[in-house]
Design an enzyme around this catalytic site. Sequence first.
Site, short mmCIF file in Angstrom:
data_model
loop_
_atom_site.label_atom_id
_atom_site.label_comp_id
_atom_site.label_asym_id
_atom_site.label_seq_id
_atom_site.Cartn_x
_atom_site.Cartn_y
_atom_site.Cartn_z
N GLU A 1 12.73 118.49 -54.33
CA GLU A 1 14.14 118.69 -53.98
C GLU A 1 14.73 117.38 -53.43
O GLU A 1 14.08 116.66 -52.69
CB GLU A 1 14.24 119.79 -52.90
N LYS B 1 21.43 125.50 -56.48
CA LYS B 1 20.77 126.31 -55.44
C LYS B 1 21.63 127.53 -55.12
O LYS B 1 22.80 127.41 -54.76
CB LYS B 1 20.55 125.45 -54.19
N CYS C 1 13.91 125.57 -53.54
CA CYS C 1 13.47 125.73 -52.16
C CYS C 1 13.79 127.11 -51.55
O CYS C 1 13.09 128.07 -51.82
CB CYS C 1 14.02 124.58 -51.31
N1 LIG Z 1 14.84 123.55 -47.30
C1 LIG Z 1 15.02 124.78 -47.77
O1 LIG Z 1 15.87 125.00 -48.60
C2 LIG Z 1 14.21 125.94 -47.35
C3 LIG Z 1 13.28 125.88 -46.22
O2 LIG Z 1 12.92 124.83 -45.68
C4 LIG Z 1 12.76 127.17 -45.78
O3 LIG Z 1 13.12 128.20 -46.38
O4 LIG Z 1 12.01 127.23 -44.82
#
Ligand SMILES: NC(=O)CC(=O)C(=O)O
Length: 304
Positions: free
Chosen positions: A50, A127, A171
């Site tokens: 990401e 996202k 994520c």
């Molecule tokens: N960084 C993210 O999008 C998600 C995350 O770090 C988590 O769900 O914990």
Amino acid sequence: MNVLKKTVNISLIQLAGSTPDKFANLARAESLIAKTMEQYPKTEVIVLPECFNSPYSVKLFRKYAEPIVLNDAKKAPSVFKLSQLALKHKILLIGGSIPEIEETTGKVYNTSLVFNSAGELVGQHRKLHLFDIDIPNGITFKESVTLSPGNKITTIDNSEQSGLKFGLGICYDMRFPEPAMYSSRVEHANCLIYPSAFNTVTGPLHWHLLAKVRSMDNQVYTILCSPSRAAEGLTDEFGDPVYRAYGHSLVVNPKGEILVEAGEEEEILNCELDGSVIDSIRQAIPIGFQRRFDVYEQVKLADE
Ligand SMILES: NC(=O)CC(=O)C(=O)O
């Protein structure tokens, strides 16, 4: 239905956390992709983390954002570079994610781009669930301060070339079982891929559990690719602490077993995804045919 009829050789690049220099980040990705192809020449698919081209910061996403336009190295250098690299190495490239600006609205998204071995953009995912959390004495992060959410579930069919048909999320999206199930069970994806960046608070709590449960629920491969962990105590141009990613990129098989896992440093992972493992676990534990939608089709999980 399982469309993965062969094995697929896949590499994950746990890139060093992004520096403030976008072009240095792109060059780093380029050199690690070249190194991956040297070390693992059978690689057919590469996954990046990401926000691999930009610091992971709500104050900075807009500054680093670029529009999704093709063949324009000035306007969209990351898009251009990803396409070139996919073509050069003849791979399916899941290009982590980058901050995207939609020029007509000025909205900024966290977007993952996928290029095939001809360098063509074959899919993109914004996202869907923004990372807005507040854990007392842990971490507060509010992507929605700068970012807008996407509004679709993304499944990408590259089964003709690499054998992969995959649900793509970014994520925080992995915390939601519904899109994963939709891609796997309705669209027949054989794999779920999440360019990610958990942190040192939520990583130890949930990273491995989520990867395993997404695989187990859907009897597919799950792939999480993170940046490596930044050194402690670094600050950005605003004096804010630099986001420290969890690392631990990994691949979980359809049985829920971890096949390969990185540590916290920059690292390349490589493994084979084998379609017959999907068939055998689905035969042995046939939950796909045992669902009781007649009983729970009315269940709607209400938002709190
Ligand atoms: N960084 C993210 O999008 C998600 C995350 O770090 C988590 O769900 O914990």
